[in-house]
Design an enzyme around this catalytic site. Structure first.
Site, PDB file in Angstrom:
ATOM      1  N   HIS A 179       0.794  -1.194   0.165  1.00 53.43           N
ATOM      2  CA  HIS A 179      -0.007  -0.012   0.044  1.00 53.43           C
ATOM      3  C   HIS A 179       0.793   1.188  -0.018  1.00 53.43           C
ATOM      4  CE1 HIS A 179      -4.020  -1.489   0.472  1.00 53.43           C
ATOM      5  NE2 HIS A 179      -3.807  -2.108   1.506  1.00 53.43           N
ATOM      6  N   CYS A 253       0.659   2.107  -5.745  1.00 50.91           N
ATOM      7  CA  CYS A 253      -0.407   2.826  -6.545  1.00 50.91           C
ATOM      8  C   CYS A 253       0.236   4.261  -6.660  1.00 50.91           C
ATOM      9  CB  CYS A 253      -1.828   2.873  -5.994  1.00 50.91           C
ATOM     10  SG  CYS A 253      -2.781   1.327  -5.962  1.00 50.91           S
ATOM     11  N   ARG A 262       0.409   2.781 -11.792  1.00 50.11           N
ATOM     12  CA  ARG A 262       1.280   1.984 -10.717  1.00 50.11           C
ATOM     13  C   ARG A 262       2.591   2.656 -10.784  1.00 50.11           C
ATOM     14  NH1 ARG A 262      -2.740   0.679  -9.345  1.00 50.11           N
ATOM     15  NH2 ARG A 262      -3.713  -1.282  -9.096  1.00 50.11           N
TER      16      ARG A 262
END
Length: 271
Positions: A179, A253, A262
């Site tokens: 994340h 991300c 990405r």
């Protein structure tokens, strides 16, 4: 006898209407403030509290792994010094990620002198974590688990290994996802990495040091080439590598607080 003439006060109706309007406006303002407070609390929970929870749990998992490795070395140094391969740990014959669509890339079949096996569930800790990733430039220490499932891996504050990619230190591509925002956000600042920075992977008494070589600032989420055994972008073919080797890939991300694209960081194993 005089007739009684009623007196009509014209302003009373206006005042009543005005009071009613004020009441409606006040109720609307109260409702707006209440909704705003609820939304703010949800944002605080998602952005701040989940980060604290996931980051704390991830650090506890790192300590647990390191303690188990230390006990393993103390109790059985010979076993701890040799790699272990479990059935079903071999990567797929295509060499590409097991769950990724698209064309697969070829890779060399020869193994390095001391490869690390793709870890099995029994070699991992109770939570599924089996290795520790350290990025000195960012002060990052985070557990690594198999798979990129959000609930089972990423939302715990871990980084996850893409299914079917190479194990730490092995020939091919050791590809990881994490994340960038919320849930521990381990990869929030990987955009700050530069060529030459170290990416260190510890696993059961072994240490593998990779060196950052290339960074792809933006590509699509379907660009499976970036995690191929010889990583090269399918969207931007000029980005990536052309020779077999032992690679590491970090993906997250971008831009922040969005999952539209990405960000990719590549490194190669230091001899």
């Amino acid at each position: 006898m005089r007739d009684h003439i009623p007196v009509v006060v014209q302003g009373r109706g206006r005042r009543a209407r005005r009071a009613g309007l004020v009441g409606v406006l006040w109720a609307t303002a109260e409702l707006t403030v209440t909704v705003g407070v609820v939304v703010l609390l949800l944002v605080v929970h998602q952005v701040w509290w989940t980060n604290r929870q996931a980051a704390a749990a991830a650090q506890e998992q790192v300590r647990s792994l390191e303690q188990s490795w230390a006990l393993e070395r103390a109790g059985s140094p010979e076993r701890a010094g040799s790699p272990e391969r479990a059935p079903g740990d071999d990567p797929p014959a295509s060499g590409g990620p097991a769950s990724s669509p698209g064309p697969s890339a070829s890779s060399a079949s020869s193994a390095p002198s001391a490869p690390a096996p793709v870890p099995s569930g029994r070699a991992a800790g109770p939570s599924g974590a089996y290795a520790v990733l350290r990025i000195p430039r960012l002060g990052l220490v985070v557990p690594v688990a198999q798979g990129i499932d959000r609930r089972a891996v990423l939302d715990k504050g871990y980084v996850g290994q893409y299914p079917g990619t190479a194990g730490p230190g092995a020939q091919g591509n050791f590809a990881l996802a994490g994340h960038r925002n919320t849930h521990g956000e381990p990869f929030r600042y990987i955009n700050r990495l530069r060529a030459g920075d170290e990416l260190i992977v510890d696993m059961r008494g072994r240490r593998y040091t990779y060196v950052v070589g290339k960074i792809l600032s933006e590509t699509t989420e379907r660009d499976t080439g970036v995690i191929a055994p010889v990583p090269r972008s399918l969207v931007k073919p000029e980005q990536g590598y052309g020779e077999p080797g032992a690679y590491i890939t970090l993906t997250t991300c971008t831009p922040e607080y969005s999952s539209k694209y990405r960000l990719v960081v590549w490194g190669t194993l230091r001899p």
